[in-house]
Design an enzyme around this catalytic site. Structure first.
Site, short mmCIF file in Angstrom:
data_model
loop_
_atom_site.label_atom_id
_atom_site.label_comp_id
_atom_site.label_asym_id
_atom_site.label_seq_id
_atom_site.Cartn_x
_atom_site.Cartn_y
_atom_site.Cartn_z
N ASP A 16 -0.25 20.17 21.74
CA ASP A 16 -0.84 21.49 22.01
C ASP A 16 -0.12 22.58 21.21
OD1 ASP A 16 -2.64 23.22 23.20
OD2 ASP A 16 -1.40 23.56 24.97
N HIS A 33 -4.94 23.10 13.19
CA HIS A 33 -5.33 21.71 13.46
C HIS A 33 -5.00 20.82 12.26
CE1 HIS A 33 -7.07 22.94 17.18
NE2 HIS A 33 -8.10 23.58 16.64
N LEU A 127 3.47 -0.81 15.62
CA LEU A 127 3.28 0.31 16.55
C LEU A 127 1.80 0.36 16.95
CD1 LEU A 127 4.64 3.12 17.67
CD2 LEU A 127 3.25 4.14 15.87
C1 IPE Z 1 -5.06 19.72 25.87
O1 IPE Z 1 -4.87 20.97 25.30
C2 IPE Z 1 -5.96 18.89 24.99
C3 IPE Z 1 -5.41 18.44 23.72
C4 IPE Z 1 -4.21 18.67 23.28
C5 IPE Z 1 -6.29 17.65 22.92
P1 IPE Z 1 -5.80 22.22 25.71
O2 IPE Z 1 -5.35 23.34 24.85
O3 IPE Z 1 -7.22 21.83 25.64
O4 IPE Z 1 -5.38 22.46 27.23
P2 IPE Z 1 -5.57 23.77 28.14
O5 IPE Z 1 -6.99 24.22 28.00
O6 IPE Z 1 -4.62 24.80 27.63
O7 IPE Z 1 -5.20 23.32 29.52
C1 IPE Z 2 -4.31 21.53 20.58
O1 IPE Z 2 -4.09 22.81 20.10
C2 IPE Z 2 -5.39 20.80 19.82
C3 IPE Z 2 -6.64 20.63 20.57
C4 IPE Z 2 -6.83 20.96 21.82
C5 IPE Z 2 -7.75 20.04 19.86
P1 IPE Z 2 -4.93 24.04 20.61
O2 IPE Z 2 -6.11 24.20 19.73
O3 IPE Z 2 -5.21 23.93 22.06
O4 IPE Z 2 -3.92 25.23 20.35
P2 IPE Z 2 -3.63 26.48 21.29
O5 IPE Z 2 -3.26 25.95 22.65
O6 IPE Z 2 -4.90 27.28 21.33
O7 IPE Z 2 -2.50 27.20 20.62
MG MG Z 3 -4.21 24.48 23.72
#
Ligand code: IPE
Ligand code: IPE
Ligand code: MG
Length: 243
Positions: A16, A33, A127
């Site tokens: 995240d 991303h 792995l």
């Molecule tokens: C969790 O992150 C999902 C992934 C890392 C793929 P999110 O960014 O979607 O989670 P919330 O919405 O902050 O809980």
């Molecule tokens: C995690 O990073 C990746 C996915 C959920 C696909 P985020 O896109 O949630 O990044 P933040 O949390 O908005 O910084």
């Molecule tokens: Mg996020």
């Protein structure tokens, strides 16, 4: 103490913080991303070097469809591109790929890529890399229960575990979440019953080797008790220890 005994054999990661990493740099979220894919490539390398046997990462959740349409389509395109670009090198490094998750709403290009990547890496055993894509912990429990019901099988902890999307690996020893949030966000629910958790403030694109090693060191310092007393957990296992 044998140092390798403290290395988790299965590490799961909620990757995240990509969007915030990009925003801090005045870049579009997709740039975060894309950088996140680079971090994952490195984490695979560090995991192999440390003797970790299974790495499970959360790449797209059941709830991420709620994001703006251009981000969702960008993430689907990134997955398709990563599949065609990264798989040969991963395979050469001995990585066996799995993509736990609900494939029914995915486009044909992505689905074909997932199937081909799993098939072409099936002989590898260095792995296991589980890339959870359109995965949700609740989806997993429901699909497992539905498949047992369809087959007319009794629901027990053993049969349900065997029907889950991660039945090919043991439960995670360590779950890492980057990005500063302290929540599970519908990642593995059933499988983390006795996992250790490490929450990092580092945004995923900026997650580095020192922070990874710090998480492993924190894990190595934990005592896992699985319901027993601290004294029992310290004692070497005996034939009567499970009674
Ligand atoms: C969790 O992150 C999902 C992934 C890392 C793929 P999110 O960014 O979607 O989670 P919330 O919405 O902050 O809980
Ligand atoms: C995690 O990073 C990746 C996915 C959920 C696909 P985020 O896109 O949630 O990044 P933040 O949390 O908005 O910084
Ligand atoms: Mg996020």
């Amino acid at each position: 103490m044998n140092a390798t005994a403290c290395v988790p054999s299965h590490v799961a990661i909620v990757m995240d913080g990509n969007g915030r990493w990009a925003r801090q740099r005045f870049l579009p979220r997709m740039a975060g991303h894309r950088q996140g894919v680079t971090t994952l490539r490195q984490v695979v390398r560090w995991s192999i070097a440390r003797g970790i046997r299974v790495l499970t990462v959360f790449a797209f959740s059941s709830e991420n469809w709620k994001r703006p349409a251009d981000e969702v389509s960008g993430l689907m395109a990134l997955m398709a591109r990563a599949l065609s670009k990264e798989v040969p090198e991963l395979s050469q490094a001995g990585v066996r790929l799995y993509f736990p998750g609900d494939r029914s709403p995915l486009g044909p290009e992505v689905t074909a890529g997932l199937v081909a990547a799993e098939a072409s890496t099936a002989h590898n055993d260095r792995l296991v890399l589980n890339v959870c894509f359109n995965y949700g912990g609740r989806w997993d429990v429901v699909q497992a229960a539905q498949s047992l019901a369809q087959r007319g099988e009794e629901i027990t902890e053993t049969s349900l575990s065997a029907a889950m999307a991660l039945s090919h690996v043991a439960d995670p020893d360590l779950v890492i979440r980057t990005g500063g949030e302290v929540r599970i966000s519908n990642f593995l629910l059933w499988q983390v019953a006795y996992s250790e958790f490490y929450f990092s403030d580092r945004l995923w694109p900026a997650f580095d080797e020192a922070e990874f090693d710090h998480a492993l060191a924190v894990y190595a310092g934990r005592q896992r008790r699985f319901g027993q007393t601290p004294e029992q957990a310290l004692a070497p296992p005996t034939l009567s220890s499970s009674s």
